[in-house]
Design a protein around this motif. Structure first.
Motif, PDB file in Angstrom:
ATOM      1  N   PHE A  97      15.668  -1.011  19.513  1.00  0.00           N
ATOM      2  CA  PHE A  97      14.177  -1.262  19.354  1.00  0.00           C
ATOM      3  C   PHE A  97      13.516  -0.599  18.319  1.00  0.00           C
ATOM      4  N   GLY A  98      14.060   0.642  18.060  1.00  0.00           N
ATOM      5  CA  GLY A  98      13.520   1.470  16.904  1.00  0.00           C
ATOM      6  C   GLY A  98      13.678   0.484  15.515  1.00  0.00           C
ATOM      7  N   PHE A  99      15.099   0.203  15.358  1.00  0.00           N
ATOM      8  CA  PHE A  99      15.352  -0.625  14.104  1.00  0.00           C
ATOM      9  C   PHE A  99      14.461  -2.118  14.252  1.00  0.00           C
ATOM     10  N   VAL A 100      14.375  -2.548  15.408  1.00  0.00           N
ATOM     11  CA  VAL A 100      13.650  -3.815  15.190  1.00  0.00           C
ATOM     12  C   VAL A 100      12.068  -3.792  15.000  1.00  0.00           C
ATOM     13  N   PHE A 101      11.645  -2.409  15.467  1.00  0.00           N
ATOM     14  CA  PHE A 101      10.143  -2.141  14.978  1.00  0.00           C
ATOM     15  C   PHE A 101      10.182  -1.889  13.385  1.00  0.00           C
ATOM     16  N   VAL A 102      11.169  -1.180  13.036  1.00  0.00           N
ATOM     17  CA  VAL A 102      10.942  -0.599  11.591  1.00  0.00           C
ATOM     18  C   VAL A 102      11.058  -2.036  10.721  1.00  0.00           C
ATOM     19  N   MET A 103      11.987  -2.899  11.371  1.00  0.00           N
ATOM     20  CA  MET A 103      12.292  -4.299  10.609  1.00  0.00           C
ATOM     21  C   MET A 103      10.723  -4.947  10.458  1.00  0.00           C
ATOM     22  N   ALA A 104      10.270  -4.954  11.828  1.00  0.00           N
ATOM     23  CA  ALA A 104       8.915  -5.708  11.833  1.00  0.00           C
ATOM     24  C   ALA A 104       7.942  -5.168  10.935  1.00  0.00           C
ATOM     25  N   VAL A 105       7.914  -4.051  11.046  1.00  0.00           N
ATOM     26  CA  VAL A 105       6.717  -3.601  10.031  1.00  0.00           C
ATOM     27  C   VAL A 105       7.044  -3.764   8.470  1.00  0.00           C
ATOM     28  N   PHE A 106       8.332  -3.633   8.090  1.00  0.00           N
ATOM     29  CA  PHE A 106       8.683  -3.946   6.837  1.00  0.00           C
ATOM     30  C   PHE A 106       8.305  -5.180   6.445  1.00  0.00           C
ATOM     31  N   LEU A 107       8.813  -6.416   7.459  1.00  0.00           N
ATOM     32  CA  LEU A 107       8.486  -7.688   7.043  1.00  0.00           C
ATOM     33  C   LEU A 107       6.964  -8.068   7.014  1.00  0.00           C
ATOM     34  N   TRP A 108       6.073  -7.212   7.919  1.00  0.00           N
ATOM     35  CA  TRP A 108       4.937  -7.343   8.001  1.00  0.00           C
ATOM     36  C   TRP A 108       4.350  -7.190   6.612  1.00  0.00           C
ATOM     37  N   VAL A 109       4.582  -5.898   6.084  1.00  0.00           N
ATOM     38  CA  VAL A 109       4.371  -5.295   4.792  1.00  0.00           C
ATOM     39  C   VAL A 109       4.583  -6.348   3.583  1.00  0.00           C
ATOM     40  N   SER A 110       5.791  -6.654   3.848  1.00  0.00           N
ATOM     41  CA  SER A 110       6.184  -7.578   2.691  1.00  0.00           C
ATOM     42  C   SER A 110       5.714  -8.754   2.467  1.00  0.00           C
ATOM     43  N   ASP A 111       5.337  -9.492   3.669  1.00  0.00           N
ATOM     44  CA  ASP A 111       4.561 -10.693   3.909  1.00  0.00           C
ATOM     45  C   ASP A 111       3.261 -10.568   3.389  1.00  0.00           C
ATOM     46  N   LYS A 112       2.289  -9.618   3.888  1.00  0.00           N
ATOM     47  CA  LYS A 112       1.200  -9.282   3.265  1.00  0.00           C
ATOM     48  C   LYS A 112       1.120  -8.906   1.931  1.00  0.00           C
ATOM     49  N   SER A 113       2.116  -8.234   1.119  1.00  0.00           N
ATOM     50  CA  SER A 113       2.228  -7.860  -0.025  1.00  0.00           C
ATOM     51  C   SER A 113       2.218  -9.255  -0.923  1.00  0.00           C
ATOM     52  N   ILE A 114       3.265 -10.169  -0.516  1.00  0.00           N
ATOM     53  CA  ILE A 114       3.668 -11.151  -1.307  1.00  0.00           C
ATOM     54  C   ILE A 114       2.195 -12.175  -0.907  1.00  0.00           C
ATOM     55  N   GLU A 115       1.449 -12.252   0.083  1.00  0.00           N
ATOM     56  CA  GLU A 115       0.276 -12.988   0.559  1.00  0.00           C
ATOM     57  C   GLU A 115      -0.727 -12.385  -0.526  1.00  0.00           C
ATOM     58  N   TRP A 116      -0.815 -11.209  -0.747  1.00  0.00           N
ATOM     59  CA  TRP A 116      -1.975 -10.474  -1.769  1.00  0.00           C
ATOM     60  C   TRP A 116      -1.631 -11.117  -3.237  1.00  0.00           C
ATOM     61  N   VAL A 117      -0.257 -10.922  -3.615  1.00  0.00           N
ATOM     62  CA  VAL A 117      -0.076 -11.117  -4.788  1.00  0.00           C
ATOM     63  C   VAL A 117      -0.243 -12.726  -5.453  1.00  0.00           C
ATOM     64  N   ILE A 118       0.142 -13.617  -4.335  1.00  0.00           N
ATOM     65  CA  ILE A 118       0.156 -15.176  -4.661  1.00  0.00           C
ATOM     66  C   ILE A 118      -1.677 -15.628  -4.461  1.00  0.00           C
ATOM     67  N   PHE A 119      -2.239 -15.054  -3.483  1.00  0.00           N
ATOM     68  CA  PHE A 119      -3.640 -15.486  -3.129  1.00  0.00           C
ATOM     69  C   PHE A 119      -4.585 -14.898  -3.995  1.00  0.00           C
ATOM     70  N   SER A 120      -4.353 -13.512  -4.041  1.00  0.00           N
ATOM     71  CA  SER A 120      -5.540 -12.593  -4.711  1.00  0.00           C
ATOM     72  C   SER A 120      -5.254 -12.707  -6.272  1.00  0.00           C
ATOM     73  N   ALA A 121      -4.200 -12.174  -6.519  1.00  0.00           N
ATOM     74  CA  ALA A 121      -3.852 -11.745  -8.093  1.00  0.00           C
ATOM     75  C   ALA A 121      -3.647 -12.987  -8.854  1.00  0.00           C
ATOM     76  N   ILE A 122      -2.775 -13.808  -8.323  1.00  0.00           N
ATOM     77  CA  ILE A 122      -2.424 -15.034  -9.089  1.00  0.00           C
ATOM     78  C   ILE A 122      -3.492 -16.176  -9.166  1.00  0.00           C
ATOM     79  N   LEU A 123      -4.012 -16.600  -7.745  1.00  0.00           N
ATOM     80  CA  LEU A 123      -4.800 -17.858  -7.603  1.00  0.00           C
ATOM     81  C   LEU A 123      -6.172 -17.650  -7.675  1.00  0.00           C
ATOM     82  N   GLY A 124      -6.299 -15.800  -7.417  1.00  0.00           N
ATOM     83  CA  GLY A 124      -7.984 -15.273  -7.288  1.00  0.00           C
ATOM     84  C   GLY A 124      -8.743 -15.934  -6.211  1.00  0.00           C
ATOM     85  N   TRP A 125      -8.027 -16.136  -4.990  1.00  0.00           N
ATOM     86  CA  TRP A 125      -8.793 -16.574  -3.838  1.00  0.00           C
ATOM     87  C   TRP A 125      -8.819 -15.322  -3.227  1.00  0.00           C
ATOM     88  N   LYS A 126     -10.208 -15.166  -2.419  1.00  0.00           N
ATOM     89  CA  LYS A 126     -10.511 -13.969  -1.580  1.00  0.00           C
ATOM     90  C   LYS A 126     -10.500 -14.239  -0.415  1.00  0.00           C
TER      91      LYS A 126
END
Length: 126
Positions: A97-126
């Motif tokens: 359960f601990g490993f699953v929680f850590v992986m879920a947080v890691f994937l969430w942070v990765s997803d939000k980081s990629i989302e920010w890079v693509i939509f905010s930094a590259i495309l300029g969407w807010k």
């Protein structure tokens, strides 16, 4: 290279016994529905007798005897298994359960980081 552990039904008596077993099981089912007007225990008895007779005939064939030997060997092996204690099982479950929680947080942070890079930094969407 041939696999020598593969067994096939070679003799006609084995084939005949397996066919008879299947036919007896089918006869039990047919008897169950054919006796639709009878009491439930009569219909159930026809079904049970047909299934048991078919299984017994099937198990008396060479493949059936091989299956029985396999089942006995499997049971012996399962008895040799050392099962974990309650404490070990609980600790292992908590680690998973601990490993699953850590992986879920890691994937969430990765997803939000990629989302920010693509939509905010590259495309300029807010």
């Amino acid at each position: 290279m041939a696999n020598p552990s593969v067994e096939t039904v070679n003799t006609s008596s084995d084939k005949l016994m397996l066919v008879a077993g299947v036919l007896l099981v089918l006869a039990g089912f047919v008897g169950f529905f054919w006796l639709g007007g009878q009491e439930w225990y009569v219909r159930g008895a026809a079904l049970v007798v047909g299934v048991i007779a078919g299984v017994v005939v099937g198990l008396l064939s060479t493949p059936g005897k091989g299956f029985i030997a396999f089942a006995k060997d499997s049971y012996k092996e399962v008895r040799k298994v050392v099962w974990p204690t309650r404490k070990e099982a609980t600790q292992t479950t908590l680690v998973v359960f601990g490993f699953v929680f850590v992986m879920a947080v890691f994937l969430w942070v990765s997803d939000k980081s990629i989302e920010w890079v693509i939509f905010s930094a590259i495309l300029g969407w807010k």
